[in-house]
Design a protein around this motif. Structure first.
Motif, PDB file in Angstrom:
ATOM      1  N   SER A  38       0.838  -1.207   0.000  1.00 31.66           N
ATOM      2  CA  SER A  38       0.000   0.000   0.000  1.00 31.66           C
ATOM      3  C   SER A  38       0.869   1.252   0.000  1.00 31.66           C
ATOM      4  O   SER A  38       0.583   2.210  -0.721  1.00 31.66           O
ATOM      5  CB  SER A  38      -0.942  -0.006   1.207  1.00 31.66           C
ATOM      6  OG  SER A  38      -1.860  -1.074   1.111  1.00 31.66           O
ATOM      7  N   VAL A  39       1.935   1.247   0.800  1.00 26.13           N
ATOM      8  CA  VAL A  39       2.869   2.376   0.801  1.00 26.13           C
ATOM      9  C   VAL A  39       3.483   2.557  -0.593  1.00 26.13           C
ATOM     10  O   VAL A  39       3.538   3.661  -1.121  1.00 26.13           O
ATOM     11  CB  VAL A  39       3.967   2.181   1.874  1.00 26.13           C
ATOM     12  CG1 VAL A  39       5.134   3.141   1.658  1.00 26.13           C
ATOM     13  CG2 VAL A  39       3.383   2.356   3.273  1.00 26.13           C
ATOM     14  N   LEU A  40       3.903   1.475  -1.195  1.00 28.11           N
ATOM     15  CA  LEU A  40       4.487   1.556  -2.540  1.00 28.11           C
ATOM     16  C   LEU A  40       3.486   2.116  -3.553  1.00 28.11           C
ATOM     17  O   LEU A  40       3.856   2.868  -4.453  1.00 28.11           O
ATOM     18  CB  LEU A  40       4.971   0.177  -2.990  1.00 28.11           C
ATOM     19  CG  LEU A  40       6.233  -0.350  -2.313  1.00 28.11           C
ATOM     20  CD1 LEU A  40       6.439  -1.825  -2.651  1.00 28.11           C
ATOM     21  CD2 LEU A  40       7.452   0.480  -2.706  1.00 28.11           C
ATOM     22  N   SER A  41       2.225   1.755  -3.399  1.00 28.62           N
ATOM     23  CA  SER A  41       1.218   2.135  -4.397  1.00 28.62           C
ATOM     24  C   SER A  41       0.927   3.634  -4.426  1.00 28.62           C
ATOM     25  O   SER A  41       0.352   4.120  -5.395  1.00 28.62           O
ATOM     26  CB  SER A  41      -0.088   1.368  -4.149  1.00 28.62           C
ATOM     27  OG  SER A  41      -0.799   1.919  -3.051  1.00 28.62           O
ATOM     28  N   HIS A  42       1.320   4.375  -3.385  1.00 25.68           N
ATOM     29  CA  HIS A  42       1.033   5.813  -3.402  1.00 25.68           C
ATOM     30  C   HIS A  42       1.924   6.548  -4.399  1.00 25.68           C
ATOM     31  O   HIS A  42       1.613   7.671  -4.785  1.00 25.68           O
ATOM     32  CB  HIS A  42       1.166   6.421  -1.994  1.00 25.68           C
ATOM     33  CG  HIS A  42       2.511   6.983  -1.662  1.00 25.68           C
ATOM     34  ND1 HIS A  42       3.550   6.201  -1.211  1.00 25.68           N
ATOM     35  CD2 HIS A  42       2.994   8.247  -1.724  1.00 25.68           C
ATOM     36  CE1 HIS A  42       4.608   6.971  -0.996  1.00 25.68           C
ATOM     37  NE2 HIS A  42       4.297   8.211  -1.295  1.00 25.68           N
ATOM     38  N   GLU A  84       3.128   7.464  -7.786  1.00 24.43           N
ATOM     39  CA  GLU A  84       2.629   7.432  -9.159  1.00 24.43           C
ATOM     40  C   GLU A  84       3.653   6.829 -10.119  1.00 24.43           C
ATOM     41  O   GLU A  84       3.304   6.079 -11.028  1.00 24.43           O
ATOM     42  CB  GLU A  84       2.257   8.860  -9.580  1.00 24.43           C
ATOM     43  CG  GLU A  84       1.603   8.977 -10.913  1.00 24.43           C
ATOM     44  CD  GLU A  84       0.159   8.504 -10.959  1.00 24.43           C
ATOM     45  OE1 GLU A  84      -0.431   8.610 -12.029  1.00 24.43           O
ATOM     46  OE2 GLU A  84      -0.367   8.001  -9.940  1.00 24.43           O
ATOM     47  N   HIS A  85       4.930   7.132  -9.920  1.00 32.17           N
ATOM     48  CA  HIS A  85       5.975   6.692 -10.853  1.00 32.17           C
ATOM     49  C   HIS A  85       6.182   5.180 -10.862  1.00 32.17           C
ATOM     50  O   HIS A  85       6.777   4.647 -11.789  1.00 32.17           O
ATOM     51  CB  HIS A  85       7.302   7.413 -10.570  1.00 32.17           C
ATOM     52  CG  HIS A  85       7.918   7.071  -9.253  1.00 32.17           C
ATOM     53  ND1 HIS A  85       7.508   7.651  -8.067  1.00 32.17           N
ATOM     54  CD2 HIS A  85       8.907   6.206  -8.923  1.00 32.17           C
ATOM     55  CE1 HIS A  85       8.224   7.169  -7.076  1.00 32.17           C
ATOM     56  NE2 HIS A  85       9.081   6.289  -7.570  1.00 32.17           N
ATOM     57  N   LEU A  86       5.691   4.478  -9.843  1.00 32.96           N
ATOM     58  CA  LEU A  86       5.846   3.019  -9.823  1.00 32.96           C
ATOM     59  C   LEU A  86       4.765   2.312 -10.632  1.00 32.96           C
ATOM     60  O   LEU A  86       4.927   1.144 -10.990  1.00 32.96           O
ATOM     61  CB  LEU A  86       5.860   2.501  -8.379  1.00 32.96           C
ATOM     62  CG  LEU A  86       7.035   2.967  -7.525  1.00 32.96           C
ATOM     63  CD1 LEU A  86       6.932   2.388  -6.121  1.00 32.96           C
ATOM     64  CD2 LEU A  86       8.365   2.594  -8.175  1.00 32.96           C
ATOM     65  N   PRO A 102      -0.955  -1.021  -9.327  1.00 33.95           N
ATOM     66  CA  PRO A 102      -2.412  -0.903  -9.309  1.00 33.95           C
ATOM     67  C   PRO A 102      -2.903  -0.429  -7.948  1.00 33.95           C
ATOM     68  O   PRO A 102      -2.341  -0.809  -6.916  1.00 33.95           O
ATOM     69  CB  PRO A 102      -2.893  -2.327  -9.606  1.00 33.95           C
ATOM     70  CG  PRO A 102      -1.770  -3.215  -9.211  1.00 33.95           C
ATOM     71  CD  PRO A 102      -0.511  -2.419  -9.443  1.00 33.95           C
ATOM     72  N   ARG A 103      -3.903   0.391  -7.984  1.00 38.22           N
ATOM     73  CA  ARG A 103      -4.562   0.826  -6.745  1.00 38.22           C
ATOM     74  C   ARG A 103      -5.871   0.045  -6.660  1.00 38.22           C
ATOM     75  O   ARG A 103      -6.944   0.574  -6.914  1.00 38.22           O
ATOM     76  CB  ARG A 103      -4.771   2.331  -6.760  1.00 38.22           C
ATOM     77  CG  ARG A 103      -3.432   3.046  -6.794  1.00 38.22           C
ATOM     78  CD  ARG A 103      -3.506   4.519  -6.526  1.00 38.22           C
ATOM     79  NE  ARG A 103      -2.154   5.042  -6.597  1.00 38.22           N
ATOM     80  CZ  ARG A 103      -1.625   5.604  -7.691  1.00 38.22           C
ATOM     81  NH1 ARG A 103      -2.356   5.763  -8.766  1.00 38.22           N
ATOM     82  NH2 ARG A 103      -0.376   6.018  -7.673  1.00 38.22           N
ATOM     83  N   THR A 161      -7.218  -1.654  -4.073  1.00 36.23           N
ATOM     84  CA  THR A 161      -7.935  -1.774  -2.795  1.00 36.23           C
ATOM     85  C   THR A 161      -8.391  -0.379  -2.383  1.00 36.23           C
ATOM     86  O   THR A 161      -7.834   0.637  -2.826  1.00 36.23           O
ATOM     87  CB  THR A 161      -7.042  -2.353  -1.677  1.00 36.23           C
ATOM     88  OG1 THR A 161      -6.014  -1.396  -1.356  1.00 36.23           O
ATOM     89  CG2 THR A 161      -6.422  -3.696  -2.073  1.00 36.23           C
ATOM     90  N   ALA A 162      -9.379  -0.342  -1.500  1.00 35.63           N
ATOM     91  CA  ALA A 162      -9.858   0.945  -0.996  1.00 35.63           C
ATOM     92  C   ALA A 162      -8.738   1.689  -0.273  1.00 35.63           C
ATOM     93  O   ALA A 162      -8.628   2.914  -0.377  1.00 35.63           O
ATOM     94  CB  ALA A 162     -11.059   0.731  -0.078  1.00 35.63           C
ATOM     95  N   LEU A 163      -7.897   0.971   0.460  1.00 38.43           N
ATOM     96  CA  LEU A 163      -6.782   1.607   1.158  1.00 38.43           C
ATOM     97  C   LEU A 163      -5.819   2.259   0.175  1.00 38.43           C
ATOM     98  O   LEU A 163      -5.418   3.416   0.363  1.00 38.43           O
ATOM     99  CB  LEU A 163      -6.042   0.583   2.027  1.00 38.43           C
ATOM    100  CG  LEU A 163      -4.716   1.037   2.655  1.00 38.43           C
ATOM    101  CD1 LEU A 163      -4.888   2.307   3.484  1.00 38.43           C
ATOM    102  CD2 LEU A 163      -4.126  -0.082   3.496  1.00 38.43           C
ATOM    103  N   LYS A 164      -5.433   1.564  -0.861  1.00 41.66           N
ATOM    104  CA  LYS A 164      -4.491   2.119  -1.838  1.00 41.66           C
ATOM    105  C   LYS A 164      -5.075   3.358  -2.516  1.00 41.66           C
ATOM    106  O   LYS A 164      -4.378   4.365  -2.707  1.00 41.66           O
ATOM    107  CB  LYS A 164      -4.121   1.071  -2.876  1.00 41.66           C
ATOM    108  CG  LYS A 164      -3.270  -0.064  -2.338  1.00 41.66           C
ATOM    109  CD  LYS A 164      -3.056  -1.118  -3.410  1.00 41.66           C
ATOM    110  CE  LYS A 164      -2.309  -2.327  -2.894  1.00 41.66           C
ATOM    111  NZ  LYS A 164      -2.165  -3.363  -3.927  1.00 41.66           N
ATOM    112  N   ARG A 165      -6.338   3.286  -2.886  1.00 40.38           N
ATOM    113  CA  ARG A 165      -6.981   4.436  -3.541  1.00 40.38           C
ATOM    114  C   ARG A 165      -7.056   5.622  -2.582  1.00 40.38           C
ATOM    115  O   ARG A 165      -6.792   6.764  -2.961  1.00 40.38           O
ATOM    116  CB  ARG A 165      -8.376   4.053  -4.043  1.00 40.38           C
ATOM    117  CG  ARG A 165      -8.339   3.098  -5.226  1.00 40.38           C
ATOM    118  CD  ARG A 165      -9.723   2.835  -5.805  1.00 40.38           C
ATOM    119  NE  ARG A 165     -10.587   2.083  -4.907  1.00 40.38           N
ATOM    120  CZ  ARG A 165     -10.644   0.756  -4.836  1.00 40.38           C
ATOM    121  NH1 ARG A 165      -9.878   0.026  -5.625  1.00 40.38           N
ATOM    122  NH2 ARG A 165     -11.481   0.171  -4.008  1.00 40.38           N
ATOM    123  N   THR A 166      -7.392   5.344  -1.338  1.00 40.56           N
ATOM    124  CA  THR A 166      -7.551   6.415  -0.349  1.00 40.56           C
ATOM    125  C   THR A 166      -6.213   7.057  -0.005  1.00 40.56           C
ATOM    126  O   THR A 166      -6.111   8.288   0.076  1.00 40.56           O
ATOM    127  CB  THR A 166      -8.232   5.862   0.916  1.00 40.56           C
ATOM    128  OG1 THR A 166      -9.493   5.309   0.547  1.00 40.56           O
ATOM    129  CG2 THR A 166      -8.431   6.950   1.950  1.00 40.56           C
TER     130      THR A 166
END
Length: 190
Positions: free
Chosen positions: A86-90, A92-94, A97-98, A100-105
């Motif tokens: 989830s930390v990695l998903s924040h 943009e350059h990586l 996929p977002r 999960t609700a946590l990743k999107r939020t």
């Protein structure tokens, strides 16, 4: 390992000394926790993820290292893979996929929390009375809080499937209780 705020704060402050980065972490935490409550999710876990999203920024301040070089540190400290990813998903350059609700939020709260905080810093009453239309007006001024990626602010609201005005209002509401910790004045100070 139990993921607790106390543990996440200890990790954050072990790698981060900058007051502005600590305040950013607190702002993103407050916003993400607000949405966790709103969505009926695990507020503690979501908040810890938000606290840690930029924990490695002082030691890895460039896109070729942040946050991907911080991920092994979180794993070594025993944080669960869900938090690490989830930390990695924040970032943009990586291009992760977002999904999960946590990743999107987390993504949706990151840039906007920083921007709303900046808006509060230039107002005599901080966040008190801050309206979405005022935030949107500032978003159109490229020189104001120039480091904030406006495209990510708009994309974040889209990921949450919310009108931008509603997302802004939610973040303002989330940050108001921690205004003092963010170094913001309030109407009571005036």
């Amino acid at each position: 390992m139990d993921v607790t705020r106390e543990r996440a704060w200890a990790t954050l402050t072990q790698y981060t000394t900058s007051e502005s980065l600590l305040r950013h972490a607190l702002a993103v935490e407050a916003s993400t926790r607000w949405y966790a409550r709103h969505f009926g999710e695990d507020e503690e876990f979501w908040g810890c993820c938000a606290l840690l999203h930029d924990f490695d920024y002082e030691i890895h301040p460039t896109l070729d290292k942040h946050p991907q070089h911080g991920a092994p540190i979180l794993r070594e400290e025993g944080y669960p893979e869900e938090l690490v990813v989830s930390v990695l998903s924040h970032a943009e350059h990586l291009g992760l996929p977002r999904d999960t609700a946590l990743k999107r939020t987390l993504f949706a709260c990151d840039e906007l929390s920083g921007f709303v905080h900046a808006c509060g810093l230039v107002r005599p009453t901080g966040l008190d009375g801050l309206e979405p239309k005022s935030v949107k007006k500032k978003l159109k001024q490229p020189s104001f809080a120039a480091g904030v990626h406006r495209d990510e602010v708009y994309a974040g609201a889209g990921l949450l499937q919310l009108p931008l005005d509603e997302h802004i209002a939610n973040v303002v509401e989330a940050l108001q209780p921690i205004a003092a910790a963010l170094g913001l004045r309030t109407a009571a100070d005036g």
